[in-house]
Design a protein around this motif. Structure first.
Motif, PDB file in Angstrom:
ATOM      1  N   THR A  48      10.357  16.182  16.174  1.00  0.00           N
ATOM      2  CA  THR A  48      11.376  17.043  16.768  1.00  0.00           C
ATOM      3  C   THR A  48      12.278  16.232  17.696  1.00  0.00           C
ATOM      4  O   THR A  48      11.914  15.122  18.108  1.00  0.00           O
ATOM      5  CB  THR A  48      10.732  18.165  17.600  1.00  0.00           C
ATOM      6  N   GLY A  49      13.395  16.821  18.061  1.00  0.00           N
ATOM      7  CA  GLY A  49      14.263  16.203  19.059  1.00  0.00           C
ATOM      8  C   GLY A  49      13.505  15.808  20.319  1.00  0.00           C
ATOM      9  O   GLY A  49      13.643  14.675  20.798  1.00  0.00           O
ATOM     10  N   PRO A  50      12.703  16.735  20.911  1.00  0.00           N
ATOM     11  CA  PRO A  50      11.972  16.374  22.129  1.00  0.00           C
ATOM     12  C   PRO A  50      11.040  15.160  21.989  1.00  0.00           C
ATOM     13  O   PRO A  50      10.791  14.464  22.967  1.00  0.00           O
ATOM     14  CB  PRO A  50      11.177  17.646  22.454  1.00  0.00           C
ATOM     15  N   HIS A  51      10.548  14.878  20.787  1.00  0.00           N
ATOM     16  CA  HIS A  51       9.689  13.701  20.599  1.00  0.00           C
ATOM     17  C   HIS A  51      10.419  12.394  20.921  1.00  0.00           C
ATOM     18  O   HIS A  51       9.776  11.381  21.197  1.00  0.00           O
ATOM     19  CB  HIS A  51       9.161  13.627  19.158  1.00  0.00           C
ATOM     20  N   VAL A  52      11.758  12.423  20.847  1.00  0.00           N
ATOM     21  CA  VAL A  52      12.533  11.224  21.175  1.00  0.00           C
ATOM     22  C   VAL A  52      13.409  11.447  22.411  1.00  0.00           C
ATOM     23  O   VAL A  52      14.328  10.682  22.681  1.00  0.00           O
ATOM     24  CB  VAL A  52      13.384  10.727  19.978  1.00  0.00           C
ATOM     25  N   GLY A  53      13.122  12.514  23.152  1.00  0.00           N
ATOM     26  CA  GLY A  53      13.851  12.778  24.390  1.00  0.00           C
ATOM     27  C   GLY A  53      15.150  13.527  24.219  1.00  0.00           C
ATOM     28  O   GLY A  53      15.881  13.724  25.188  1.00  0.00           O
ATOM     29  N   ALA A  54      15.471  13.956  23.008  1.00  0.00           N
ATOM     30  CA  ALA A  54      16.678  14.749  22.745  1.00  0.00           C
ATOM     31  C   ALA A  54      16.256  16.213  22.757  1.00  0.00           C
ATOM     32  O   ALA A  54      15.623  16.684  21.811  1.00  0.00           O
ATOM     33  CB  ALA A  54      17.287  14.377  21.397  1.00  0.00           C
ATOM     34  N   MET A  55      16.574  16.929  23.799  1.00  0.00           N
ATOM     35  CA  MET A  55      16.054  18.285  23.997  1.00  0.00           C
ATOM     36  C   MET A  55      16.862  19.321  23.227  1.00  0.00           C
ATOM     37  O   MET A  55      17.449  20.243  23.788  1.00  0.00           O
ATOM     38  CB  MET A  55      15.975  18.601  25.486  1.00  0.00           C
ATOM     39  N   GLN A  56      16.907  19.135  21.901  1.00  0.00           N
ATOM     40  CA  GLN A  56      17.617  20.041  21.010  1.00  0.00           C
ATOM     41  C   GLN A  56      16.667  20.534  19.928  1.00  0.00           C
ATOM     42  O   GLN A  56      15.730  19.841  19.546  1.00  0.00           O
ATOM     43  CB  GLN A  56      18.791  19.329  20.345  1.00  0.00           C
ATOM     44  N   ARG A  57      16.952  21.738  19.414  1.00  0.00           N
ATOM     45  CA  ARG A  57      16.093  22.367  18.401  1.00  0.00           C
ATOM     46  C   ARG A  57      16.393  21.768  17.022  1.00  0.00           C
ATOM     47  O   ARG A  57      17.115  22.357  16.211  1.00  0.00           O
ATOM     48  CB  ARG A  57      16.268  23.878  18.410  1.00  0.00           C
ATOM     49  N   LEU A  58      15.811  20.607  16.775  1.00  0.00           N
ATOM     50  CA  LEU A  58      15.987  19.890  15.515  1.00  0.00           C
ATOM     51  C   LEU A  58      14.625  19.379  15.065  1.00  0.00           C
ATOM     52  O   LEU A  58      13.888  18.790  15.866  1.00  0.00           O
ATOM     53  CB  LEU A  58      16.966  18.724  15.717  1.00  0.00           C
TER      54      LEU A  58
END
Length: 164
Positions: A48-58
């Motif tokens: 997910t985005g959060p796994h790479v620090g991008a706090m988006q719903r992807l």
């Protein structure tokens, strides 16, 4: 682009809710490609985005070592089946630790494509489990939160010992 660094447990971003994607275009496409590159390099099944620090719903998912990568923007579960399935789960953000978790065996979901078009569908079996795991992550529910307190504490202790 090369793979991005992973956010590692216990980083608070893994427990934060990701924001819906509102802008569709080259930046989102680049983030999706970065997630795919990171998924392959990890290696992982879903990311997910959060796994790479991008706090988006992807979310990106690749079930086997093949070229098919599924991309879900703003995925939402709209129904779950009463039947359940137990799978061993873990996270690239907490490598080496896994536990069995029971989840619905089938789900219905809606999502958008990278171009912004709306999609809907159903998933069953292992894909349903993977999607629930990744959508949990988008909602700020780290997989450990699905364990009993005792199993969660044991898993955290094992991870601490493993990291030295």
């Amino acid at each position: 682009m090369p793979a991005r660094p992973l956010v590692m447990y216990p980083d608070p971003r893994l427990k934060a809710k990701a924001a819906p994607v509102e802008e569709f275009g080259p930046e989102l496409e680049q983030l999706a490609q970065d997630l795919i590159d990171t998924l392959v390099a990890a290696p992982a099944i879903g990311l997910t985005g959060p796994h790479v620090g991008a706090m988006q719903r992807l979310v990106v998912v690749r079930l086997a070592d093949d070229a098919l990568v599924r991309v879900y923007v703003n995925p939402q579960i709209v129904w779950t089946a009463p039947e359940t399935r137990v799978e061993r789960e873990g996270s690239v953000s907490m490598p080496g630790i896994s536990e069995e978790i029971e989840r619905p065996a089938r789900i219905g979901l809606t999502w958008r494509t990278l171009s912004g078009s709306e999609e809907q569908g159903a998933a069953d079996g292992f894909l349903a489990v993977v999607l629930q795991h990744e959508i949990d992550q988008l909602d700020g529910i780290f997989w450990l939160d699905r364990l009993s307190r005792l199993k969660r504490e044991r898993a955290i202790r094992r991870y601490g010992r493993q990291r030295g």
